[in-house]
Structures are given as structure tokens and as C-alpha cells.
Motif scaffolding. Structure first.
Motif, PDB file in Angstrom:
ATOM      1  N   LEU A 176      -1.088  22.671 -24.973  1.00  0.00           N
ATOM      2  CA  LEU A 176      -1.376  23.550 -23.837  1.00  0.00           C
ATOM      3  C   LEU A 176      -0.582  23.155 -22.600  1.00  0.00           C
ATOM      4  CD1 LEU A 176      -5.231  24.063 -24.217  1.00  0.00           C
ATOM      5  CD2 LEU A 176      -3.380  25.546 -24.981  1.00  0.00           C
ATOM      6  N   THR A 177      -0.383  21.845 -22.412  1.00  0.00           N
ATOM      7  CA  THR A 177       0.414  21.381 -21.269  1.00  0.00           C
ATOM      8  C   THR A 177       1.844  21.892 -21.373  1.00  0.00           C
ATOM      9  OG1 THR A 177      -0.943  19.389 -21.037  1.00  0.00           O
ATOM     10  CG2 THR A 177       1.230  19.353 -20.003  1.00  0.00           C
ATOM     11  N   ASP A 178       2.387  21.874 -22.600  1.00  0.00           N
ATOM     12  CA  ASP A 178       3.739  22.411 -22.810  1.00  0.00           C
ATOM     13  C   ASP A 178       3.803  23.905 -22.489  1.00  0.00           C
ATOM     14  OD1 ASP A 178       4.425  20.326 -25.741  1.00  0.00           O
ATOM     15  OD2 ASP A 178       4.656  19.941 -23.584  1.00  0.00           O
ATOM     16  N   LEU A 179       2.662  24.613 -22.646  1.00  0.00           N
ATOM     17  CA  LEU A 179       2.610  26.047 -22.342  1.00  0.00           C
ATOM     18  C   LEU A 179       2.322  26.312 -20.867  1.00  0.00           C
ATOM     19  CD1 LEU A 179       0.489  27.257 -25.417  1.00  0.00           C
ATOM     20  CD2 LEU A 179       2.943  27.644 -25.068  1.00  0.00           C
ATOM     21  N   GLY A 180       2.100  25.215 -20.104  1.00  0.00           N
ATOM     22  CA  GLY A 180       1.770  25.365 -18.689  1.00  0.00           C
ATOM     23  C   GLY A 180       0.317  25.712 -18.452  1.00  0.00           C
ATOM     24  N   ILE A 181      -0.544  25.444 -19.440  1.00  0.00           N
ATOM     25  CA  ILE A 181      -1.977  25.752 -19.340  1.00  0.00           C
ATOM     26  C   ILE A 181      -2.744  24.438 -19.298  1.00  0.00           C
ATOM     27  CG2 ILE A 181      -3.947  26.873 -20.480  1.00  0.00           C
ATOM     28  CD1 ILE A 181      -1.803  28.694 -21.845  1.00  0.00           C
ATOM     29  N   PHE A 182      -3.656  24.327 -18.346  1.00  0.00           N
ATOM     30  CA  PHE A 182      -4.365  23.069 -18.143  1.00  0.00           C
ATOM     31  C   PHE A 182      -5.858  23.232 -18.386  1.00  0.00           C
ATOM     32  CE2 PHE A 182      -0.641  23.156 -15.309  1.00  0.00           C
ATOM     33  CZ  PHE A 182       0.100  22.168 -15.946  1.00  0.00           C
ATOM     34  N   ILE A 183      -6.535  22.095 -18.569  1.00  0.00           N
ATOM     35  CA  ILE A 183      -7.960  22.082 -18.905  1.00  0.00           C
ATOM     36  C   ILE A 183      -8.711  21.273 -17.861  1.00  0.00           C
ATOM     37  CG2 ILE A 183      -9.658  21.567 -20.699  1.00  0.00           C
ATOM     38  CD1 ILE A 183      -7.326  21.419 -22.691  1.00  0.00           C
ATOM     39  N   TYR A 184      -9.882  21.783 -17.485  1.00  0.00           N
ATOM     40  CA  TYR A 184     -10.766  21.036 -16.580  1.00  0.00           C
ATOM     41  C   TYR A 184     -11.999  20.598 -17.360  1.00  0.00           C
ATOM     42  CZ  TYR A 184     -14.053  19.909 -12.875  1.00  0.00           C
ATOM     43  OH  TYR A 184     -14.955  19.265 -12.083  1.00  0.00           O
ATOM     44  N   PHE A 185     -12.187  19.252 -17.490  1.00  0.00           N
ATOM     45  CA  PHE A 185     -13.362  18.690 -18.143  1.00  0.00           C
ATOM     46  C   PHE A 185     -14.391  18.400 -17.047  1.00  0.00           C
ATOM     47  CE2 PHE A 185     -11.478  18.331 -22.249  1.00  0.00           C
ATOM     48  CZ  PHE A 185     -10.146  18.038 -22.046  1.00  0.00           C
ATOM     49  N   GLU A 186     -15.458  19.219 -17.030  1.00  0.00           N
ATOM     50  CA  GLU A 186     -16.401  19.187 -15.919  1.00  0.00           C
ATOM     51  C   GLU A 186     -17.128  17.847 -15.803  1.00  0.00           C
ATOM     52  OE1 GLU A 186     -19.599  21.995 -16.204  1.00  0.00           O
ATOM     53  OE2 GLU A 186     -19.669  22.261 -14.036  1.00  0.00           O
ATOM     54  N   LYS A 187     -17.616  17.323 -16.895  1.00  0.00           N
ATOM     55  CA  LYS A 187     -18.408  16.091 -16.857  1.00  0.00           C
ATOM     56  C   LYS A 187     -17.587  14.913 -16.365  1.00  0.00           C
ATOM     57  CE  LYS A 187     -21.272  13.083 -19.734  1.00  0.00           C
ATOM     58  NZ  LYS A 187     -21.804  12.836 -21.102  1.00  0.00           N
ATOM     59  N   GLU A 188     -16.349  14.790 -16.880  1.00  0.00           N
ATOM     60  CA  GLU A 188     -15.497  13.662 -16.498  1.00  0.00           C
ATOM     61  C   GLU A 188     -14.731  13.923 -15.200  1.00  0.00           C
ATOM     62  OE1 GLU A 188     -16.159  13.584 -20.892  1.00  0.00           O
ATOM     63  OE2 GLU A 188     -15.412  15.107 -19.505  1.00  0.00           O
ATOM     64  N   ASN A 189     -14.803  15.171 -14.688  1.00  0.00           N
ATOM     65  CA  ASN A 189     -14.066  15.582 -13.493  1.00  0.00           C
ATOM     66  C   ASN A 189     -12.568  15.303 -13.653  1.00  0.00           C
ATOM     67  OD1 ASN A 189     -13.731  16.663 -10.924  1.00  0.00           O
ATOM     68  ND2 ASN A 189     -13.952  14.671  -9.929  1.00  0.00           N
ATOM     69  N   ILE A 190     -12.028  15.715 -14.799  1.00  0.00           N
ATOM     70  CA  ILE A 190     -10.619  15.500 -15.121  1.00  0.00           C
ATOM     71  C   ILE A 190      -9.928  16.855 -15.249  1.00  0.00           C
ATOM     72  CG2 ILE A 190      -8.993  14.667 -16.870  1.00  0.00           C
ATOM     73  CD1 ILE A 190     -10.943  12.447 -17.517  1.00  0.00           C
ATOM     74  N   ASN A 191      -8.846  17.003 -14.507  1.00  0.00           N
ATOM     75  CA  ASN A 191      -8.033  18.223 -14.565  1.00  0.00           C
ATOM     76  C   ASN A 191      -6.652  17.827 -15.056  1.00  0.00           C
ATOM     77  OD1 ASN A 191      -6.368  20.452 -14.069  1.00  0.00           O
ATOM     78  ND2 ASN A 191      -7.551  21.071 -12.276  1.00  0.00           N
ATOM     79  N   THR A 192      -6.274  18.309 -16.226  1.00  0.00           N
ATOM     80  CA  THR A 192      -4.986  17.909 -16.793  1.00  0.00           C
ATOM     81  C   THR A 192      -3.810  18.437 -16.001  1.00  0.00           C
ATOM     82  OG1 THR A 192      -4.937  19.798 -18.303  1.00  0.00           O
ATOM     83  CG2 THR A 192      -5.958  17.789 -19.109  1.00  0.00           C
ATOM     84  N   GLY A 193      -4.061  19.375 -15.088  1.00  0.00           N
ATOM     85  CA  GLY A 193      -2.981  19.916 -14.275  1.00  0.00           C
ATOM     86  C   GLY A 193      -2.726  19.136 -13.012  1.00  0.00           C
ATOM     87  N   THR A 194      -3.722  18.388 -12.518  1.00  0.00           N
ATOM     88  CA  THR A 194      -3.555  17.651 -11.268  1.00  0.00           C
ATOM     89  C   THR A 194      -3.300  16.166 -11.496  1.00  0.00           C
ATOM     90  OG1 THR A 194      -5.945  17.337 -11.117  1.00  0.00           O
ATOM     91  CG2 THR A 194      -5.011  19.246  -9.986  1.00  0.00           C
ATOM     92  N   MET A 195      -3.632  15.679 -12.693  1.00  0.00           N
ATOM     93  CA  MET A 195      -3.377  14.273 -13.011  1.00  0.00           C
ATOM     94  C   MET A 195      -2.007  14.126 -13.647  1.00  0.00           C
ATOM     95  SD  MET A 195      -6.886  12.883 -14.662  1.00  0.00           S
ATOM     96  CE  MET A 195      -6.089  11.325 -14.980  1.00  0.00           C
TER      97      MET A 195
END
Length: 519
Positions: free
Chosen positions: A113-132
Motif C-alpha cells: 500500500l505504501t508503494d501505491l501511496g496509500i497509508f494506514i492509521y492504526f487507532e490503538k497504537e496511534n501509528i500512521n504509516t504516512g507520517t512516520m
């Protein structure tokens, strides 16, 4: 003549809204879990629609399915397919464990998904693959994959140990001088002559490096066509398999998947007369005495390295290309000498490994940089990692341990009933013995399975302890400005060299952090 056209404000294109989807999953189809799923769906629909910059695409959900493998979850696969078809820009989900309990799949999906420019937000861990930083994100997820692998590894070990005890374990690879023929170890006559030559030359007083050099000069290839070296010669001279015996579990793998020589930390198994011998026991013991005397004269103890603890980096630097350990060298001219670390295989044969040397001062500086990054970013690196590890390590294994304990209790109850029936004369002795033996076998298997799972949980707890210690240190420390030997030994398992410009520090908690080498 120039033509000027006025463009009114409302005709200017505005940025399109971010198309956002949510993914939910429950692992069973019970009424309680279905209520949970409906609550998740309602929550994420409201959550997405509440953001004016987002466009609600839909909710993808799998119900009554395990999260172990992505292939079993049709909605997750549909979500990925819609991402590939440019229908979705962003994904929201509850947690890493809900998204993919098999974190190997999670890594694969995140990368895709990152290669496609699409990111995921994991609510519990507060992790956004687009901002990290993507590499940092994958490092955290990789640590989870390792924790999962511990359980698989422990089950494999259990099966291997059973074959050890029964004497049915098949050597993974017969030593030089032997081949597998019809499932049995048989002597390779041509190689056996080389083995005998090595023992003869050792008895005549030749050192291991000189023996290796003579074999290389004569054009005799070692195993798999490689060149001989002192280590391979020592391995042959100390291998009991050449007298027909086999010692099993000479090495073992710890909870971090690091292999160690077994110097008594784990049990071993000796199988005598396992196969045909190439060397007599008398000649083997004579060579053993020669090697012992020579090592005694040099002050080297068996099972250790003379220079193992001489320098902070000794024995800790590994080559990513060939797996060899790096050795310390002095480089440069009279007025500009510096310390470098070189791949031992590259030293002996440049064509066997192309890895170049790395400077010690560059390694020290990279360590300082890595520690300072952890100190600065411990809140979004180590804290979510610790929470994720706590979630992963317990639920499944502890539940299975509880089931096994119940089964062990039931086995004991059946055994008691059997004893009672026998005492009252309701069972024939032959039938009683047969059923009693079956119950004993079942109890043994159940206890061994419980022990494996318990060790797996304990291994996960060890990883958690290491993360906790590292988090405690980084949360209370200030930036360091120079290499700290004690700090290095406390937290670093080893260093992996990827190139002359990049290395990775494998931390004892299981993650590997890459750093550039700059001088």
C-alpha cells in the motif's frame, strides 16, 4: 492583440477530499462478537464522516474468521484490490492485531500500500504509516513478526527434541567425507582419503592453517567447492562423527533466533556407532591431545576465543553477504593510521566475499547517532512497540496453555477412573495396561506441548523486558556525544554490515536499526 479572460473565484479547482475506508474484523461469529463488529462499523462510519476533509468510501469487514492468514479474509483482499484500482486513498483500522495477526502478512500489505501511496492509521497504537518514517514503521512491525515466529520455532524444536531422544534424528547435512545413500550415512571414499590426510598432518605437527594452505595449493576443494581455512580444518579434527559417533544439539537457537555453541546450556545426546568410522578412536584422541597441548601453550581455552573480549566490537560484527565475523585491522600509513574492521572471509579470499572494510570511528559515530534517535523518538518508536508486543505475546498462547491444562486434568481423571475399574475387577489386565499406556502417552504429549508454549511466552516476556529497559533508559537520558562501551554492550546484540556505507545495530529486544557510516 492579447486576449485577457477573467477567471472567477468559484471556477478555481479545489483539492479533492481524501477517500477513506475502514477495516474491521472479529475472530468468532458469536453474538457478542457480532455486537462488537456492529459497534466498530458504526464508530468508523461516524469517525470518517466527521472529518470535513475526508470522503467516506465504505467499511470492509470480516466476521467469524481468524486473522492468522490474509488469504482467508475476503474483505481484506477486496480492500487491497480496491486500493490497487485507485478507489481508496487512506485506511483506518482499530489495531495492528485486528488488521493482521500474522505480522508477516501485515508487513507485506503495508509495503504494497505504501508503494501505491496509500497509508494506514492504526487507532490503538496511534501509528500512521504516512507520517512516520516507513523504514521505522516496518522495523516496529518486524519485531512483532519475530515474536510470532518464536511460537513456531518452539514447536519445531519440540519435534526435533523428540527425535533426539528416540535416536531417529537425521543429520541435516553429513560432514565432509560422508554422503547420504538411501537415507543412511555412507563413506565418500575420495573425501575420506582427504580426512585421513588432515589427521596425519595434524599428528605430524602441522598447524591448522598450514594444513589448509597445503590442501588449497594441491587444488583440493573443501565442502561445496570452497577453499580450506584454519577453522574448517579445526572443525574436522574435532568432529566426533569421524569415529562413527554423533553428538546431537551442539548448537542451539535462543529466543532472538541467534545461534550459539552449546557449552552445557542445553542437554545433548550421544549416539555411539551411528555410522561407519573413517578415523580410529586412538588416532582421534591423539589429535585431540595435540590440539589441547598447542592451545594450552598459546593460552587459549576450549570453547572461547583468545581475543573475544579484547575490544568492544570483537565478535559482534557480522557480514550480511557471507555471514562471517569481522576482524580488527590497522590501516593507513605511518602518519595516518586508523582502526578498521574487515570480513574474515574477505581477508582470506577476496573473491569469496566482496564486502569492504569499515572504519571503527565510523561505527562509533553511527552508534551515537542511533542511540540519540532512540532518546529523541522513544515515545513514537518504543512505546507503541512495547504495547504491541504485550498484545501479541499473551492472548493466543495463554489460552492454549489453559486448554492444555484442562486436557491434562481430564487425562488424570480418566486415569483415576481406569484404576478404579481395575481395582473393582471390571477390566482385564491386558486391556487395563493398553489403555493405561495410551493415557500416559497422551499425558506426556500434552505436558510437552504446554512446556513449549510456556517457553514461548517466557521468550516473549524476555523481549518485553528488553524493550522496557531500553524505553526506561531513553526516557530518562540526555543526548550522548561519544561512544559508550557499557551502553553498547548492554543494548546491542551485534552489528550487521550491509555495505561500506551502511550498517545495522541489532538491539537485544529484537529490532535492527540501520545507520549510515559517515567520516
Amino acid at each position: 492583440m492579447k486576449k485577457v479572460t477573467k477567471i472567477s473565484a468559484n471556477s478555481i479547482a479545489v483539492n479533492p477530499k481524501l477517500r477513506v475506508a475502514a477495516y474491521c474484523r472479529v475472530s468468532t461469529d458469536s453474538d457478542e462478537q457480532m455486537v462488537s463488529l456492529e459497534a466498530q462499523k458504526a464508530h468508523y462510519e461516524a469517525y470518517i464522516k466527521a472529518n470535513v476533509e475526508w470522503e467516506f468510501v465504505g467499511i470492509y469487514y470480516d466476521e467469524g474468521l481468524t486473522g492468522t492468514k490474509k488469504e482467508k479474509r475476503t474483505e481484506l483482499l477486496r480492500l487491497i484490490s480496491d486500493c490497487e484500482n485507485k478507489k481508496i486513498d487512506f485506511i483506518v483500522t482499530k489495531s495492528i492485531s485486528r488488521f493482521a495477526r500474522n505480522t508477516t502478512d501485515c508487513l507485506e500489505i503495508v509495503r504494497k500500500l505504501t508503494d501505491l501511496g496509500i497509508f494506514i492509521y492504526f487507532e490503538k497504537e496511534n501509528i500512521n504509516t504516512g507520517t512516520m518514517d516507513s523504514e521505522l514503521m516496518l522495523t516496529i512491525l518486524s519485531s512483532l513478526a519475530e515474536s510470532e515466529s518464536i511460537s513456531i520455532s518452539e514447536n519445531n524444536k519440540w519435534a526435533i527434541h523428540k527425535r533426539f531422544r528416540s535416536g531417529t534424528y537425521k543429520l541435516s547435512s553429513p560432514p565432509y567425507g560422508y554422503d547420504y545413500v538411501d537415507g543412511h550415512i555412507a563413506i565418500n571414499k575420495e573425501q575420506a582419503q582427504i580426512v585421513k590426510r588432515i589427521f596425519r598432518e595434524a599428528l605430524s605437527g602441522k598447524g591448522t592453517q598450514k594444513i589448509a594452505d597445503s590442501l588449497n595449493e594441491d587444488g583440493i576443494p573443501a565442502k561445496r567447492g570452497k577453499d580450506w581455512n584454519a577453522s574448517s580444518i579445526r572443525g574436522i579434527l574435532g568432529n566426533e562423527r569421524y569415529i562413527g559417533n554423533a553428538i546431537l544439539q551442539k548448537t542451539y537457537t535462543d529466543e532472538h533466533f541467534n545461534r550459539h555453541h552449546n557449552y552445557g546450556e542445553r542437554e545433548q545426546y550421544l549416539i555411539e556407532n551411528n555410522h561407519e568410522a573413517i578415523i580410529s578412536k586412538e588416532e582421534f584422541r591423539a589429535v585431540e591431545e595435540v590440539l589441547y597441548q598447542r592451545s594450552k601453550e598459546k593460552g587459549i581455552k576450549k570453547g572461547s576465543s583468545k581475543y573475544l573480549n579484547r575490544y568492544p566490537l570483537s565478535g559482534r560484527i557480522k557480514c550480511s553477504e557471507c555471514g562471517s565475523t569481522f576482524k580488527r585491522r590497522i590501516h593507513g600509513g605511518i602518519n595516518n593510521k586508523y582502526i578498521a574492521w574487515c570480513c574474515s572471509k574477505h581477508i582470506y579470499n577476496i573473491t569469496a566475499c566482496s564486502m569492504r572494510f569499515i572504519r571503527e570511528d565510523a561505527i562509533y559515530q553511527a552508534f551515537v547517532t542511533m542511540i540519540n534517535k532512540l532518546i529523541y523518538g522513544h515515545k513514537f518508536i518504543l512505546k507503541p512497540m512495547l504495547q504491541s508486543l504485550r498484545d501479541v505475546n499473551y492472548s493466543d498462547n495463554l489460552s492454549q496453555i489453559q486448554k492444555l491444562e484442562t486436557m491434562i486434568e481430564e487425562n488424570a481423571e480418566r486415569s483415576q477412573v481406569l484404576m478404579s475399574l481395575m481395582a473393582k475387577g471390571y477390566l482385564e489386565p491386558a486391556l487395563f495396561n493398553a489403555q493405561k499406556n495410551e493415557l500416559r502417552k497422551e499425558a506426556t504429549i500434552l505436558r510437552e506441548q504446554k512446556e513449549v508454549l510456556s517457553r514461548s511466552v517466557n521468550g516473549g516476556m524476555t523481549v518485553i523486558t528488553e524493550v522496557e529497559l531500553l524505553l526506561k533508559f531513553t526516557a530518562r537520558s540526555v543526548q550522548i556525544d561519544s561512544f559508550d562501551e557499557e551502553l553498547f554492550k548492554r543494548f546491542v546484540e551485534n552489528i550487521i554490515v550491509y555495505s561500506q556505507e551502511e550498517i545495522g545495530f541489532k538491539i537485544k529486544c529484537g529490532i535492527t536499526l540501520k545507520e549510515r557510516l559517515v567520516i
